[in-house]
Design an enzyme around this catalytic site. Structure first.
Site, PDB file in Angstrom:
ATOM      1  N   HIS A 214       0.819  -1.213   0.000  1.00  0.00           N
ATOM      2  CA  HIS A 214       0.000   0.000   0.000  1.00  0.00           C
ATOM      3  C   HIS A 214       0.853   1.264   0.000  1.00  0.00           C
ATOM      4  O   HIS A 214       1.958   1.292   0.560  1.00  0.00           O
ATOM      5  CB  HIS A 214      -0.914   0.015   1.229  1.00  0.00           C
ATOM      6  CG  HIS A 214      -1.967  -1.054   1.189  1.00  0.00           C
ATOM      7  ND1 HIS A 214      -3.078  -0.962   0.386  1.00  0.00           N
ATOM      8  CD2 HIS A 214      -2.060  -2.250   1.826  1.00  0.00           C
ATOM      9  CE1 HIS A 214      -3.823  -2.059   0.538  1.00  0.00           C
ATOM     10  NE2 HIS A 214      -3.222  -2.864   1.409  1.00  0.00           N
TER      11      HIS A 214
ATOM     12  N   ARG B 251      -7.803 -11.334   9.152  1.00  0.00           N
ATOM     13  CA  ARG B 251      -6.971 -10.207   9.565  1.00  0.00           C
ATOM     14  C   ARG B 251      -6.920 -10.206  11.100  1.00  0.00           C
ATOM     15  O   ARG B 251      -7.961 -10.398  11.740  1.00  0.00           O
ATOM     16  CB  ARG B 251      -7.560  -8.894   9.085  1.00  0.00           C
ATOM     17  CG  ARG B 251      -7.864  -8.825   7.586  1.00  0.00           C
ATOM     18  CD  ARG B 251      -8.654  -7.542   7.349  1.00  0.00           C
ATOM     19  NE  ARG B 251      -9.113  -7.348   5.999  1.00  0.00           N
ATOM     20  CZ  ARG B 251     -10.273  -7.777   5.523  1.00  0.00           C
ATOM     21  NH1 ARG B 251     -11.061  -8.524   6.268  1.00  0.00           N
ATOM     22  NH2 ARG B 251     -10.640  -7.474   4.299  1.00  0.00           N
TER      23      ARG B 251
END
Lengths: 416, 475
Positions: B49, B310
């Protein structure tokens, strides 16, 4: 660059049959390329019987059928490469081969595609749940059990009632496994009727039609699955859900022609068959490249594969002899209507010979009419007791009828 | 006594191990699974990212931006697949432009370079398959794609090459404070160590709670993905996000480094840390949502679906990276952008550890790690040279991805070698293609059996009882 008149890709039943016929027709310079260690293709793991009734007029097992083809190919001294993978084919018919000798490119004057088909994986139909071990495609399970004598589990459920699924239900039972059920999404089986009788009914294995697996359970090895009946839109009906304990799940959810090499060569594919679009010489849209067997469309009987491969070989011979595209006299597309799902060939270009129009229906039809029209003129009609998606049908139109195609715009095959 | 015990061999644990291996620190990594990176790490979007959506001043923002900077060099040094394909965040109405501007401003404040807001024509010129409804997009050219598993393996293998010991199938069940350090109890005996680092991902709460007063709770946020065949790669080249929500970055459509297309992840908070199942509704919703970005997602090209968890902490909105007791270091709640942040977390923790232990640098530190040599993609001459030196490269194992026995065998014989079917699959990509292992399962089984010198019936999919064949054990 090395040049060869005819390269046949695949040494299974289609490739071997094509090679034999091609040599019998007088083509000398042939090469068969096979990626496995042995010739015979998928027949080697099909140790059940039921093969050869039409071609050899006797009932054989898969390996016996393969053996007959291999013996004949050896008798004819047809050259073949084993453990050799075709990585690429160009539209110019350059074939790139990989083996432990390295990477080599050979140019062919003609190519027969005979790569067979592969199984549709679980992911393609997206059955949700865990991802434990113990889940196989039916063909992989067949290979593990029949080729290596390995034990894959204790209790099994089979998803999909295509022929491999049915045959594996019997096979695993004979291996001492408890096959609890065969689950089929459709309201009918995708397999041959004789296989349902011989592989399920004879062993009291239940076939759950209009059912699907709604969940796979097991964090490590598979522990159970949940199945449910489906409604007419094939959506699971929650209140019918029930659990079946099993440590092995086989998927037999359809076969797809191996078309990667055809695509690489620039061959146009038929979205319905997933195989090449061919004319009635089995020539693809790329000149000099022919296709036959399960890489063209999925067959039920290996005998039909052999006959189709013979046709491809004869066409390749004509092509090599004329050193040009097969004589195109017409270009008439074959269209399908009514209950017909697909038909092969997709185009008629040669009106000098009889036509074997192969087709499959999309659902079960009882007492249906099979009609063939040249534009609006009906040239063939027959009433069939039963038509099922699991069984390929062949309509033969004589050379006399085909000769009338001269000014026809389309051939239509229809089931009502 | 060890200097450092790292609990967890995911991307964070491996990144920390790699950083510590630059020093003369006696480090071990304890991993409960048979392979590295088999939990949150393996089911990841693989996005490096840019860092525009992390809260200003957060550890996430800091580690994300730093991690992104580090990736270029790491990719070169460690043969990690990495490509800066850039990312779009799409806005579909004039009203959304303000929200896009907020993200832009935050990104700039976070230190993300080269951000720009593009208009419809520019966007569609770059990505013609995007929805005609798109009005604006934030463009982040520094966003990239990697393969998270290979990155983890690269970090871990560099650590192993520099002397870090990895203990697999070693599960921590207790931690006690002892003089000058800690005793870490496992199913494979006890390890005493001066420093203990908790990098246990979805289980980081349980590890921390073994020794700390303050109790954490990981509530896994499940993300389900669909993977499309490589023939679908034409639909998009950039990583395409929609405007984020409080559950995260939303459904993205992105190419993977290996030219598949990824659609997902969903975001559902669950209780069960072992629940990596997928369900139809969620997957269908992924497609529905993704079609807002790209209307013509070719669903018939889906080859598999999968899910990952996650490691989201129930109350913390930021990463928790802290030294709770002298020598006990926690990393808790490392969810997105954990993959991108991992190398930066590694540096940060390395500094804490070296401050405490004052070690000498490792004078023999090996800086580079070679990946597996792949036949595919080499020139004809290179292919022939490779097959000549190792004929296994002439034997195709996975026809979908053109993977040979050479790659599979290499995957098993590495600094951290594969021991399971999934281990081979993640390293060599054999079995990841359109037939999903139909063709190569038996071949890979046999190669594993031969290379590891164990019977085929003992080969597992991913360790524990995940035997591929019928296995009755030694009883």
């Amino acid at each position: 660059m090395k040049k060869i008149d005819l390269i046949i890709i695949g040494g299974g039943p289609a490739g071997l049959s094509a090679a034999i016929k091609a040599r019998e027709e007088g083509i000398q310079d042939i090469l068969v390329v096979e990626r496995n260690k042995i010739l015979g293709g998928i027949l080697n793991q099909c140790i059940h019987n039921g093969f050869g009734l039409h071609v050899f007029k006797e009932e054989l097992t898969g390996p016996e059928y393969a053996h007959k083809l291999i013996e004949r190919a050896k008798e004819l001294q047809i050259p073949f490469l084993l453990e050799t993978m075709v990585l690429d084919i160009t539209p110019q018919k350059q074939v790139k081969l990989l083996s432990t000798n390295g990477v080599e490119t050979i140019e062919a004057r003609a190519i027969i595609l005979a790569m067979g088909c592969r199984e549709r994986p679980r992911g393609a139909i997206n059955i949700p749940g865990d991802r434990p071990s113990g889940i196989f495609s039916a063909g992989t399970a067949q290979e593990l059990v029949n080729m290596r004598g390995l034990k894959i589990g204790k209790t099994a459920v089979i998803v999909g009632s295509g022929d491999i699924g049915l045959i594996m239900a019997r096979r695993l039972t004979l291996e001492g496994m408890d096959v609890k059920a065969v689950v089929e999404l459709m309201p009918f089986s995708g397999g041959l009727r004789r296989n349902i009788a011989q592989c399920l009914d004879d062993f009291n294995i239940p076939l759950h039609l209009s059912h699907t697996v709604t969940k796979i359970v097991g964090k490590e090895r598979l522990e159970s699955i949940i199945i449910a009946a489906v409604d007419e839109n094939r959506n699971p009906i929650p209140e019918t859900e029930r659990l079946i304990e099993c440590d092995t799940l086989l998927f037999s959810v359809g076969l797809i022609p191996e078309s990667e090499l055809a695509k690489a060569a620039g061959v146009a594919l038929d979205k319905r068959t997933n195989g090449a679009i061919v004319d009635n010489n089995l020539q693809t849209t790329v000149e000099g490249i022919f296709s036959c067997g399960n890489t063209l469309h999925v067959h039920d009987l290996v005998d039909d594969v052999t006959f189709e491969a013979y046709e491809a070989a004869v066409s390749a011979k004509k092509y090599l002899q004329n050193n040009t595209k097969s004589p195109t006299t017409v270009n008439v597309p074959v269209v399908v209507s009514g209950g017909v799902r697909y038909a092969v060939p997709q185009n008629i270009t040669d009106i000098s010979q009889e036509l074997k129009l192969k087709f499959r229906v999309g659902a079960i039809y009882e007492g249906a009419n099979v009609n063939v029209f040249f534009d609006n003129e009906q040239v063939y009609s027959k009433t069939k007791k039963i038509l099922t998606p699991g069984e390929m049908e062949i309509v033969t139109l004589s050379a006399d009828i085909i000769a009338k195609l001269q000014n026809v715009k389309e051939i239509r095959i229809d089931v009502k | 006594m060890k200097d450092v015990v790292i609990i967890g061999g995911g991307i964070v644990g491996c990144a920390i191990a790699m950083e510590l291996s630059k020093y003369k620190v006696n480090t071990v990594v304890l991993e409960k699974n048979a392979e590295v990176g088999m939990e949150a790490t393996k089911a990841n979007s693989g996005i490096v990212h840019a860092g525009f959506d992390c809260a200003l001043g957060s550890l996430k923002a800091r580690f994300n931006v730093r991690g992104n900077q580090l990736f270029d060099q790491l990719a070169k040094d460690l043969s990690i697949p990495f490509r800066k394909n850039g990312a779009f965040v799409l806005a579909f109405s004039e009203n959304d432009e303000n929200r896009l501007q907020e993200i832009f401003d935050r990104g700039v404040a976070n230190g993300v370079p080269h951000l720009e807001i593009l208009k419809k024509e520019q966007i569609l010129k770059m990505e013609p398959y995007l929805s005609q409804e798109v009005a604006y997009a934030l463009h982040a050219p520094t966003s990239g794609i990697t393969f998270g598993y290979e990155a983890t393996l690269a970090f871990g293998e560099l650590a192993a090459l520099n002397g870090v010991d990895f203990h697999f199938e070693t599960k921590v069940c207790g931690i006690a404070k002892i003089e000058n350090g800690y005793e870490v109890k496992t199913n494979n005996g006890s390890f005493t160590s001066r420093v203990v680092i908790n990098a246990a991902g979805t289980y980081s709460d349980e590890i921390s709670n073994l020794i700390n007063e303050k109790k954490y709770k990981i509530r896994p946020r499940k993300g389900e993905y669909l993977l499309l065949d490589t023939t679908a790669k034409y639909i998009v080249d950039k990583t395409v996000f929609q405007l984020p929500s409080k559950m995260g970055k939303g459904i993205l459509v992105a190419p993977t480094f290996h030219d598949n297309i990824l659609v997902g992840p969903s975001a559902n908070d669950i209780e069960d840390k072992e629940d990596k199942s997928t369900d139809i509704e969620t997957l269908q919703n992924n497609i529905k949502t993704a079609r807002i970005s790209i209307p013509e997602i070719p669903v018939h090209m889906v080859i598999t679906s999968f899910s990952g968890l996650r490691a989201t902490e129930a109350t913390a909105s930021d990463f928790v990276v802290e030294e709770t007791h002298p020598g006990f270091i926690n990393t808790v709640g490392i969810n997105s952008p954990g993959l991108t942040a991992a190398p930066a977390i590694g540096e940060y923790i390395r500094d804490i550890v070296t401050e405490r232990l004052q070690p000498d640098p490792n004078p023999d530190f090996i800086k580079n790690r070679e990946g597996i040599k792949f036949l595919k993609g080499l020139s004809l001459d290179e292919q022939n040279a490779l097959i000549k030196t190792n004929s296994k490269y002439g034997n195709i194992v996975c026809r979908c991805e053109s993977i040979t026995e050479g790659e599979v065998s290499a995957a098993i014989n590495r600094p951290i070698g594969a021991k399971t079917m999934d281990g081979v699959k993640f390293r060599s990509r054999a079995g990841t293609g359109r037939c999903q292992g139909g063709f190569c399962t038996l071949k890979v089984l046999e190669i594993l059996s031969k290379e590891l010198e164990i019977d085929v019936s003992r080969i597992t999919k991913f360790g524990k009882n995940s035997f591929i064949l019928k296995y009755e054990g030694s009883q």
